[in-house]
Design a protein around this motif. Structure first.
Motif, PDB file in Angstrom:
ATOM      1  N   ASP A 128       0.814  -1.230   0.000  1.00  0.00           N
ATOM      2  CA  ASP A 128       0.000   0.000   0.000  1.00  0.00           C
ATOM      3  C   ASP A 128       0.841   1.271   0.000  1.00  0.00           C
ATOM      4  OD1 ASP A 128       0.925  -0.553   2.526  1.00  0.00           O
ATOM      5  OD2 ASP A 128      -0.924  -0.012   3.569  1.00  0.00           O
ATOM      6  N   ILE A 129       2.030   1.195   0.617  1.00  0.00           N
ATOM      7  CA  ILE A 129       2.882   2.385   0.606  1.00  0.00           C
ATOM      8  C   ILE A 129       4.123   2.137  -0.258  1.00  0.00           C
ATOM      9  CG2 ILE A 129       2.131   3.422   2.791  1.00  0.00           C
ATOM     10  CD1 ILE A 129       4.530   1.956   4.103  1.00  0.00           C
ATOM     11  N   GLY A 130       3.999   1.172  -1.186  1.00  0.00           N
ATOM     12  CA  GLY A 130       5.137   0.822  -2.043  1.00  0.00           C
ATOM     13  C   GLY A 130       5.290   1.772  -3.223  1.00  0.00           C
ATOM     14  N   LEU A 131       6.303   1.490  -4.018  1.00  0.00           N
ATOM     15  CA  LEU A 131       6.669   2.367  -5.133  1.00  0.00           C
ATOM     16  C   LEU A 131       5.517   2.574  -6.125  1.00  0.00           C
ATOM     17  CD1 LEU A 131       8.991   3.897  -6.564  1.00  0.00           C
ATOM     18  CD2 LEU A 131       9.468   1.781  -7.791  1.00  0.00           C
ATOM     19  N   VAL A 132       4.862   1.472  -6.499  1.00  0.00           N
ATOM     20  CA  VAL A 132       3.805   1.565  -7.516  1.00  0.00           C
ATOM     21  C   VAL A 132       2.662   2.448  -7.028  1.00  0.00           C
ATOM     22  CG1 VAL A 132       2.097   0.250  -8.831  1.00  0.00           C
ATOM     23  CG2 VAL A 132       4.401  -0.649  -8.540  1.00  0.00           C
ATOM     24  N   ASN A 133       2.251   2.244  -5.775  1.00  0.00           N
ATOM     25  CA  ASN A 133       1.159   3.063  -5.249  1.00  0.00           C
ATOM     26  C   ASN A 133       1.589   4.508  -5.025  1.00  0.00           C
ATOM     27  OD1 ASN A 133      -1.398   1.816  -5.114  1.00  0.00           O
ATOM     28  ND2 ASN A 133      -0.607   0.391  -3.577  1.00  0.00           N
ATOM     29  N   MET A 134       2.875   4.718  -4.768  1.00  0.00           N
ATOM     30  CA  MET A 134       3.363   6.102  -4.636  1.00  0.00           C
ATOM     31  C   MET A 134       3.193   6.830  -5.969  1.00  0.00           C
ATOM     32  SD  MET A 134       6.751   5.671  -2.284  1.00  0.00           S
ATOM     33  CE  MET A 134       7.434   7.267  -2.607  1.00  0.00           C
ATOM     34  N   ILE A 135       3.514   6.105  -7.050  1.00  0.00           N
ATOM     35  CA  ILE A 135       3.375   6.703  -8.386  1.00  0.00           C
ATOM     36  C   ILE A 135       1.896   6.946  -8.695  1.00  0.00           C
ATOM     37  CG2 ILE A 135       3.713   6.298 -10.862  1.00  0.00           C
ATOM     38  CD1 ILE A 135       6.256   4.664 -10.029  1.00  0.00           C
ATOM     39  N   ALA A 143      -4.946   4.862  -4.348  1.00  0.00           N
ATOM     40  CA  ALA A 143      -4.045   3.715  -4.238  1.00  0.00           C
ATOM     41  C   ALA A 143      -4.803   2.417  -4.513  1.00  0.00           C
ATOM     42  CB  ALA A 143      -3.437   3.670  -2.846  1.00  0.00           C
ATOM     43  N   ILE A 144      -4.097   1.429  -5.075  1.00  0.00           N
ATOM     44  CA  ILE A 144      -4.718   0.132  -5.366  1.00  0.00           C
ATOM     45  C   ILE A 144      -4.257  -0.877  -4.325  1.00  0.00           C
ATOM     46  CG2 ILE A 144      -4.839  -1.759  -7.035  1.00  0.00           C
ATOM     47  CD1 ILE A 144      -4.451   0.339  -9.245  1.00  0.00           C
ATOM     48  N   ASN A 145      -5.210  -1.650  -3.832  1.00  0.00           N
ATOM     49  CA  ASN A 145      -4.871  -2.686  -2.848  1.00  0.00           C
ATOM     50  C   ASN A 145      -4.486  -3.965  -3.606  1.00  0.00           C
ATOM     51  OD1 ASN A 145      -4.726  -4.539  -0.797  1.00  0.00           O
ATOM     52  ND2 ASN A 145      -6.627  -3.914   0.195  1.00  0.00           N
ATOM     53  N   PHE A 146      -3.238  -4.026  -4.047  1.00  0.00           N
ATOM     54  CA  PHE A 146      -2.802  -5.155  -4.878  1.00  0.00           C
ATOM     55  C   PHE A 146      -2.856  -6.495  -4.149  1.00  0.00           C
ATOM     56  CE2 PHE A 146      -0.630  -1.620  -7.079  1.00  0.00           C
ATOM     57  CZ  PHE A 146      -1.058  -1.875  -8.373  1.00  0.00           C
TER      58      PHE A 146
END
Lengths: 296, 422
Positions: A128-135, A143-146
């Motif tokens: 949730d606070i990773g690189l992809v969601n930061m972008i 944010a997407i809950n992958f």
């Protein structure tokens, strides 16, 4: 060749034959036998006939779910990976500056791709606070809950597999380089543009390699284990949306110690791969062109 | 003649020594744990090996995958001579008591009188002492004193207090703050805690190995889990999963103090306090109670055991090393409380006398030992039972099942799993 020389030859192949027997052929046969038994690993197997297969095919909802997820995974991953690998190989086939460096750089993910470290890294990138969601949030989206949303979870492990496109890419690159230049020259003289050249010259000429990569990638995708195991802690979460058949085999064999049942799942998976491979071989008569082929 | 007598005396002495002490042996010893436990155990094995004249090869890993590794070794009769096993693994490894060595046979080497008989009984399988308990462990509530102080809330004594705390956390600290955390296995333990407090019995009866709770009891406990989610006391399963399921100590929200408390093993305090180091704000307390609770309900069990392989050719030598690690001063001093507070009376006395017990671990363990809670069944942590419970609870948490249906499905799945493992 006869006499002593024959023994020398046999001695040379013996390590391979022994290795094949001990580590592949005997376990292969043993697992087939075990698939008809109830074998809790720490006590002797008991013959149960077709019971494991009947349970699996007609009653086991977890297996049905795992099979459905695996099929989705394979049918998304394989075409995506082959397309991506071919596209990159096509670009890397141009005579560019530092092309050797780029070819090496694009191959690196394949070396690292299936490793535990990369799977762990994947977990952080898509958190949730990773690189992809930061972008994503940086671009103003939500944010997407992958890992928590069953609609997206399979996407993360699919992408992990597609990212390991290097080996398929190298094979495509070799195929592209083997196409004689005069074929392209003839096409250019006939006025073919780049898209026509690609679809009517390049693609038909590399169909044997596409077919080879298709079989290879399909078999590998059916056996995928590391990525989903590490990313989901082996649970196939959420709601078993990433629960591939190999995870179920592992669960049954090494967490629940039901080796007979696990062997039966493995043999069903083997049968599915075999059938799909035969279908691919049958269909190849219609779309794969070999040198010297009468249709060519 | 004199020489003959001397030789005869020497031979008799050698024979006596051989009868009471195993011959020098090559031993393999395995365990799981963290770095501190690995370092201490290796050092202790070196010292114990020197004392008893055995050559010891240590084999150690983290917890993940250790069960799979050990099971495969046992199946292939290549297991280590001496091994650390988890209590719930005993029924898997030794269903009828013959899968592991009977330690009663080495009572001349291991002083079994240092353990309470009730505790020794937890290592018995079909009359054989298959595992020697290292310590007793249990789950307690570790709360972040800084976060609770910031919110101006006392650690909750009841679950109603926990729900009330959720509102205060949001208003005083913000929406990202939660007074408690429970997802996946911890959600299963939370449901179990609630139902055990209400009924005074655990999920599985340790005597009969049958499910103790009826569908209504379990459904109520599952609804209670959802009531905590709805009140904002814990994150929903789905929200929690967004982090990628890292360990508690690896979570950003835990390290930032946004999670007020968690229901954890007493021995894990140094691990979950990782983000803060030695000067951490975590304080162990008894978990909140439901109104009208008939027990504290916490999950308490023998934490781990040492066992000797049934196929080991050096069982006596392994027993000597086991005794050294758990009872001899040299071994006990080095092992300290790296496996929790020792269960053996002489070991704990020595460590207390020399001030070698970690105060944090001791405080949490005192709560565990003092708790009024029913005995647990080793089958509660059986992988098949856990899959049946946790998997269905997840479906409930995602809204795919009602609490009643989830309860019925958990009971059905557990009964099926119990039939198989027995």
């Amino acid at each position: 060749m006869g006499g002593e020389k024959q023994w020398v030859g046999l001695a040379y192949v013996a390590p391979y034959v022994i290795g094949l027997l001990v580590f592949t052929a005997i376990p292969f046969g043993a697992s087939f036998y075990l698939s008809f038994t109830d074998y809790p690993l720490l006590s002797a197997p008991i013959w149960v006939g077709l019971q494991n297969y009947i349970e699996l095919i007609f009653h086991d909802r977890t297996f049905h779910r795992a099979l459905q997820v695996t099929m989705t995974y394979v049918f998304i991953t394989v075409p995506l990976k082959l397309t991506f690998a071919l596209a990159i190989a096509y670009v890397l086939n141009y005579k560019l500056k530092f092309i050797g460096f780029f070819r090496t750089a694009y191959y690196v993910p394949s070396i690292l791709g299936g490793s535990v470290a990369i799977a762990v890294l994947w977990r952080y990138i898509f958190a949730d606070i990773g690189l992809v969601n930061m972008i994503i949030t940086g671009l103003g989206f939500e944010a997407i809950n992958f890992f928590g949303d069953p609609r997206y979870a399979l996407f993360t492990i699919t992408l992990l597999r597609v990212w390991q496109f290097g080996s398929a890419m190298v094979i495509f690159l070799a195929a592209l380089q083997s196409i004689p230049a005069h074929v392209y020259e003839a096409a250019a003289i006939d006025g073919a543009n780049k898209a026509q050249t690609f679809f009517f010259i390049t693609l038909p000429l590399i169909t044997p390699v596409i077919f080879f990569n298709l079989i290879l990638q399909m078999v590998e995708a059916f056996q995928e284990f590391n990525g989903p195991f590490i990313i989901t802690d082996g649970t196939g979460a959420p709601l078993r949306s990433t629960y591939l058949v190999p995870l179920y085999i592992y669960d049954k064999a090494f967490r629940q110690f039901d080796m007979g049942y696990a062997s039966a799942i493995a043999w069903i998976l083997f049968a599915i791969i075999m059938v799909l491979t035969l279908i691919a071989f049958w269909s190849s008569r219609h779309w794969v062109y070999y040198a010297g082929d009468k249709r060519s | 003649m004199k020489n003959t007598i001397t030789l005869a005396t020497a031979a008799a002495l050698m024979l006596t020594t051989a009868m009471t002490s195993a011959q020098a042996a090559d031993l393999r010893v395995s365990w799981w744990g963290g770095d501190a436990r690995h370092a201490a155990t290796q050092q202790a094995l070196e010292v114990c090996g020197d004392i008893h004249g055995h050559n010891i090869s240590p084999e150690f890993t983290g917890f993940d995958g250790h069960l799979e590794r050990l099971t495969t070794q046992l199946a292939g009769r290549t297991s280590p001579d001496l091994m650390q096993v988890n209590w719930p693994w005993l029924p898997l490894f030794s269903p009828d008591g013959t899968g592991l060595a009977d330690l009663n046979e080495f009572s001349d080497i291991i002083d079994l009188s240092q353990w309470d008989q009730a505790l020794l009984d937890t290592g018995m399988r079909n009359g054989a002492l298959n595992g020697l308990p290292v310590s007793i462990t249990g789950r307690v509530l570790f709360y972040n004193a800084d976060t609770y102080a910031e919110a101006g809330v006392e650690p909750p004594a009841t679950w109603d207090d926990m729900i009330a705390a959720a509102e205060t956390f949001k208003s005083e600290l913000g929406d990202s703050y939660f007074p408690f955390s429970a997802s996946r296995y911890n959600a299963m333990l939370l449901v179990s805690l609630y139902a055990t407090q209400q009924t005074g019995v655990g999920f599985i009866d340790p005597e009969t190995n049958e499910v103790n709770w009826d569908q209504a009891t379990l459904a109520e406990a599952i609804n209670f889990y959802q009531s905590l989610v709805d009140a904002g006391a814990i994150k929903s399963w789905e929200t929690d999963a967004a982090m990628g399921n890292p360990g508690l100590h690896e979570r950003g929200d835990w390290a930032a103090g946004e999670i007020g408390s968690s229901y954890e093993w007493d021995t894990t305090v140094s691990q979950i306090a990782g983000p803060w180091g030695e000067d951490h704000p975590l304080i162990p307390v008894m978990p909140p109670r439901v109104e009208g609770a008939v027990s504290d309900g916490i999950f308490r069990k023998p934490s781990m055991m040492f066992a000797i392989s049934a196929s080991s050719p050096n069982q006596e030598a392994a027993a000597e090393i086991l005794n050294c690690l758990m009872l001899e001063e040299e071994g006990v001093r080095i092992m300290e409380s790296h496996r929790g507070i020792p269960a053996a009376a002489s070991a704990v006395a020595l460590l207390e006398q020399e001030g070698l017990i970690d105060a944090n671990v001791k405080a949490a363990n005192d709560l565990v030992l003092a708790a009024d809670t029913p005995p647990a069944s080793p089958y509660f942590e059986d992988p098949a039972v856990r899959t049946a419970f946790e998997g269905v609870l997840e479906e409930y948490a995602y809204g795919l099942l009602s609490a009643e249906d989830a309860a019925a499905e958990i009971i059905r799945g557990t009964e099926q799993a119990l039939r198989r493992v027995q």
